[in-house]
Design a protein around this motif. Structure first.
Motif, mmCIF file in Angstrom:
data_model
loop_
_atom_site.group_PDB
_atom_site.id
_atom_site.type_symbol
_atom_site.label_atom_id
_atom_site.label_comp_id
_atom_site.label_asym_id
_atom_site.label_seq_id
_atom_site.Cartn_x
_atom_site.Cartn_y
_atom_site.Cartn_z
ATOM 1 N N LYS A 137 17.371 12.896 0.571
ATOM 2 C CA LYS A 137 17.316 12.507 -0.832
ATOM 3 C C LYS A 137 17.018 11.020 -0.976
ATOM 4 C CE LYS A 137 19.761 13.139 -5.203
ATOM 5 N NZ LYS A 137 20.989 13.654 -5.858
ATOM 6 N N GLY A 138 15.997 10.715 -1.765
ATOM 7 C CA GLY A 138 15.629 9.326 -2.010
ATOM 8 C C GLY A 138 14.760 8.695 -0.946
ATOM 9 N N LEU A 139 14.375 9.473 0.071
ATOM 10 C CA LEU A 139 13.613 8.907 1.183
ATOM 11 C C LEU A 139 12.105 9.138 1.064
ATOM 12 C CD1 LEU A 139 15.924 9.798 4.215
ATOM 13 C CD2 LEU A 139 15.898 7.715 2.815
ATOM 14 N N PHE A 140 11.671 9.935 0.073
ATOM 15 C CA PHE A 140 10.239 10.161 -0.128
ATOM 16 C C PHE A 140 10.000 10.541 -1.586
ATOM 17 C CE2 PHE A 140 12.000 14.280 0.683
ATOM 18 C CZ PHE A 140 11.209 15.194 -0.010
ATOM 19 N N HIS A 141 8.736 10.620 -1.971
ATOM 20 C CA HIS A 141 8.432 10.750 -3.391
ATOM 21 C C HIS A 141 7.486 11.904 -3.727
ATOM 22 C CE1 HIS A 141 9.489 6.599 -2.331
ATOM 23 N NE2 HIS A 141 10.244 6.699 -3.404
ATOM 24 N N LEU A 162 0.821 -1.205 0.000
ATOM 25 C CA LEU A 162 0.000 0.000 0.000
ATOM 26 C C LEU A 162 0.862 1.265 0.000
ATOM 27 C CD1 LEU A 162 -2.670 -1.031 2.678
ATOM 28 C CD2 LEU A 162 -2.803 -1.281 0.189
ATOM 29 N N ASP A 163 0.318 2.344 -0.567
ATOM 30 C CA ASP A 163 0.988 3.636 -0.496
ATOM 31 C C ASP A 163 1.171 4.049 0.966
ATOM 32 O OD1 ASP A 163 1.001 3.872 -3.274
ATOM 33 O OD2 ASP A 163 -0.957 4.846 -3.313
ATOM 34 N N VAL A 164 2.233 4.794 1.228
ATOM 35 C CA VAL A 164 2.585 5.196 2.593
ATOM 36 C C VAL A 164 2.441 6.706 2.741
ATOM 37 C CG1 VAL A 164 4.404 5.242 4.351
ATOM 38 C CG2 VAL A 164 4.194 3.268 2.804
ATOM 39 N N VAL A 165 1.807 7.133 3.821
ATOM 40 C CA VAL A 165 1.744 8.542 4.186
ATOM 41 C C VAL A 165 2.528 8.721 5.485
ATOM 42 C CG1 VAL A 165 0.279 10.442 4.948
ATOM 43 C CG2 VAL A 165 -0.473 8.972 3.073
ATOM 44 N N ALA A 166 3.569 9.549 5.450
ATOM 45 C CA ALA A 166 4.380 9.836 6.639
ATOM 46 C C ALA A 166 4.051 11.256 7.100
ATOM 47 C CB ALA A 166 5.867 9.708 6.319
ATOM 48 N N HIS A 167 3.453 11.369 8.279
ATOM 49 C CA HIS A 167 2.979 12.662 8.771
ATOM 50 C C HIS A 167 3.946 13.251 9.796
ATOM 51 C CE1 HIS A 167 0.108 15.809 9.680
ATOM 52 N NE2 HIS A 167 0.294 15.573 10.967
ATOM 53 N N ASN A 225 4.471 0.329 0.753
ATOM 54 C CA ASN A 225 5.313 0.430 -0.428
ATOM 55 C C ASN A 225 6.387 1.489 -0.221
ATOM 56 O OD1 ASN A 225 6.460 0.589 -2.954
ATOM 57 N ND2 ASN A 225 4.568 1.027 -4.061
ATOM 58 N N ARG A 226 7.619 1.093 -0.069
ATOM 59 C CA ARG A 226 8.717 2.028 0.170
ATOM 60 C C ARG A 226 8.999 2.909 -1.031
ATOM 61 N NH1 ARG A 226 13.797 -0.095 -1.668
ATOM 62 N NH2 ARG A 226 14.862 1.039 -0.025
ATOM 63 N N GLN A 227 8.447 2.548 -2.201
ATOM 64 C CA GLN A 227 8.626 3.337 -3.404
ATOM 65 C C GLN A 227 7.517 4.373 -3.595
ATOM 66 O OE1 GLN A 227 11.361 3.163 -5.175
ATOM 67 N NE2 GLN A 227 12.158 1.459 -3.959
ATOM 68 N N GLU A 258 7.984 -2.214 4.401
ATOM 69 C CA GLU A 258 7.439 -3.341 3.644
ATOM 70 C C GLU A 258 6.977 -4.463 4.559
ATOM 71 O OE1 GLU A 258 10.001 -4.687 0.541
ATOM 72 O OE2 GLU A 258 9.629 -2.937 -0.729
ATOM 73 N N ALA A 259 7.597 -4.576 5.732
ATOM 74 C CA ALA A 259 7.166 -5.598 6.689
ATOM 75 C C ALA A 259 5.743 -5.342 7.172
ATOM 76 C CB ALA A 259 8.129 -5.650 7.877
#
Length: 390
Positions: free
Chosen positions: A225-229, A121-126, A199-201, A194-195
């Motif tokens: 850099k590379g830690l979020f999209h 699943l898509d991830v939301v980091a608040h 989805n880390r991507q 992912e555990a």
């Protein structure tokens, strides 16, 4: 049952994606660091979801680790009981004189809906708000409502006030440790989400107020850099006038003098500050740097790091944006009508302090609300910060 648990464990160690499983009526996940156990809850629309609250992502920033960059948490044995909300040291937001929280506070929460498929699943980091002075990981999350959607939600604490944003403008404490906490949390997400079925991507950052500022800051920092999209900043950006400390060493010395650490050497001063209780640092910040209750709002905030091997913020955000030194990722920013009237909700305080002295409010309080008195007038401040020689 034991054979089933063993089979799941073997699959995880082999690198096969494992989502949330149920053990003894509790949701459990096998991460790279160890097992984590949470609780099952029900969303507003009747959907079952797993809540893992209080998962460590960094070593406790206590003792010699105070005022230093965060260090990744080490693996643990057994099962981590993730059923507790942590709060970093801060003043309460009810305009009282209370201090709450504990220094061992670098933990995160993960919320996962129970779905039938094994898709990631898509991830939301608040990132919570609070002027870099208050707030905690569950502030503004509303997991009961958002878990009706097919997303994994992560929220986390970061150090606040002097503990997270004190700077000596040299190698002793370059500054921005609170933002570096956030970057380490984002790295934890990349390595472990992912555990949980995330989805880390596909990681979207969200935040309000200081959280919105933080989201924008991560676009400008090599740490992230590379830690979020993609990201969404509500009521806060990196170029807001109150965001950057412009005399961080002076602010640090003011606090140090008020807790008996008046040393010329920045190293001796910081060594002394490490011996003082976190609650005392919070209390004295309020007394000597926020004389009009919670004003100015952000005596400790992000800084432009003048030293250090790897600065989180090497230049003013405006200059970095003008030079194109920003991650080319989707970004949404927004405000609401009357955004600046947030403190008017505290009616007793409004009536007592502000309304009887309207002129004093504009002349004295408003400049301190945005810290213009320490950072110069709006015009000269902006002119100084955005002027770049071609």
């Amino acid at each position: 049952m034991k054979m089933l648990k063993g089979y799941i464990t073997v699959l995880c160690f082999l690198g096969i994606k494992c989502a949330v499983t149920t053990v003894s009526d509790h949701p459990q996940v096998e991460t790279k660091l160890g097992k984590v156990e949470g609780t099952w809850r029900t969303s507003f629309d009747g959907r079952k979801y797993a809540a893992f609250e209080g998962v460590p992502y960094a070593k406790p920033p206590t003792g010699d680790r105070r005022f230093k960059e965060p260090q990744p948490i080490e693996s643990w044995k057994g099962v981590w009981n993730a059923t507790r909300i942590y709060v970093c040291p801060q003043s309460t937001t009810d305009f009282s004189d209370n201090v709450q929280g504990e220094e061992d506070c670098l933990y995160m929460n993960v919320y996962v809906p129970k779905i039938g498929s094994k898709q990631l699943l898509d991830v939301v980091a608040h990132i919570h708000g609070g002027f870099f002075m208050t707030g905690y990981s569950q502030k503004g999350i509303g997991d009961k409502y958002i878990m009706g959607k097919d997303i994994v939600v992560v929220s986390f604490n970061y150090r606040l006030g002097a503990l997270g944003f004190l700077s000596t403008e040299d190698d002793v404490v370059p500054g921005n440790n609170g933002l570096k906490d956030q970057a380490l949390a984002l790295k934890w997400i990349q390595e472990n989400i992912e555990a949980f079925g995330g989805n880390r991507q596909s990681v979207t950052l969200t935040g309000c107020s200081a959280g919105g500022v933080s989201v924008h800051m991560h676009y400008l920092s090599p740490y992230s850099k590379g830690l979020f999209h993609r990201g969404i900043s509500h009521s806060g950006t990196a170029i807001a006038s109150k965001v950057i400390q412009h005399s961080p060493l002076e602010t640090a010395r003011t606090l140090a003098q008020n807790v008996g650490c008046n040393f010329t050497s920045t190293k001796m001063m910081v060594d002394c500050l490490r011996t003082r209780p976190a609650s005392l640092l919070v209390d004295k910040t309020k007394q000597c740097l926020q004389p009009f209750k919670h004003f100015p709002c952000c005596p400790f905030a992000p800084v432009i790091e003048k030293s250090g091997k790897k600065p989180f913020l090497a230049d003013h955000p405006y200059k970095l944006l003008k030079k194109g030194k920003v991650q080319d990722l989707p970004w949404i920013t927004s405000v609401v009508a009357d955004d600046g009237l947030v403190f008017s909700i505290c009616k007793p305080v409004t009536y007592k302090y502000f309304l009887p002295n309207t002129r004093k409010w504009y002349i004295f309080v408003v400049p301190r609300r945005a810290d213009f008195t320490n950072r110069g007038s709006m015009r000269s401040h902006l002119y100084k910060e955005v002027s770049i020689k071609d």
